[in-house]
Write a protein that holds these residues in place. Structure first.
Motif: not given
Length: 244
Positions: A103-114
């Motif tokens: 979660i903390n290293t996510a960069v792009r929006p909607y990285s958890f689209i699944e």
């Protein structure tokens, strides 16, 4: 109709959207509520962990925990207990699937689209309360809400006035409000420099005129006074233009 209209998961630190429900609604009121939700997502770190914002026709509810916020827009008559059970269910599933590092290293929006699919399925279930099988959880949430009600937000908490969003400013104390100075523009800087130059020229001419004062010439004394008045006027204009 009483229903959940939109839901999203965001990172508390910066409001980065991680996942969201599929949005089929083009209603203007819902789109305006989504703008408010976006503003709120940037302020989650400074707000209580369970809040409600009552807007026209729609309510925004959210909870936050472990650096993640779970937000929703629902119709104004949608029961609070169902709303927070919905958010709690999203939270439990999300923290089960994803660890803090990811979660903390996510960069792009909607990285958890699944995760969108889970939001959508849960949204459909909560839009048909008769099909819900979590009656015990609903009772527990009802008790929790009574013991610890959600914090009621207002438009002032968002920093909105006349429908426009702006940075929230602290209430002022004293006779008059504090004024925020605007930065100088290029024309203002040029004007300031020209005024300083005029003041310097008037000052030089004034000193030259003072050399003739020994002749006790009244006209020369008047000239000296005019030069120094001009210098003072230029300096006063600079101080008003750029008070520091």
């Amino acid at each position: 109709m009483s229903m959940v209209l939109f839901a999203s998961v965001v990172r508390v630190r910066d409001g980065l959207p991680l996942s969201a429900s599929t949005d089929y609604e083009q209603n203007k009121g819902i789109q305006e509520s989504k703008k408010l939700l976006k503003v709120l997502s940037k302020k989650l770190g400074n707000l209580p962990d369970r809040c409600t914002l009552k807007a026209v026709q729609y309510n925004i509810h959210f909870i936050s925990s472990l650096g993640v916020g779970y937000m929703m827009i629902c119709s104004e008559n949608y029961p609070n207990v169902l709303a927070f059970c919905f958010l709690d269910e999203l939270q439990r599933e999300f923290i089960t699937l994803y660890d803090t590092l990811r979660i903390n290293t996510a960069v792009r929006p909607y990285s958890f689209i699944e995760f969108d699919n889970f939001i959508q399925k849960t949204k459909q279930r909560y839009n048909n309360p008769r099909s819900l099988s979590t009656r015990i959880n609903l009772a527990d949430m009802q008790t929790e809400i009574k013991l610890r009600p959600s914090h009621q937000l207002t438009m002032l908490d968002l920093g909105t006035a006349n429908g426009n969003v702006h940075a929230h400013s602290a209430p002022y104390k004293g006779i008059a409000p504090n004024q925020r100075l605007e930065p100088m523009t290029l024309p203002g800087i040029i004007s300031c420099l020209l005024s300083l130059l005029c003041a310097a020229l008037n000052l030089i001419r004034g000193f030259h005129a003072m050399e003739n004062i020994l002749q006790d010439d009244e006209d020369e004394l008047n000239n000296v006074a005019v030069f120094f008045l001009g210098t003072a006027a230029c300096l006063y204009q600079d101080l008003r233009t750029y008070p520091g």
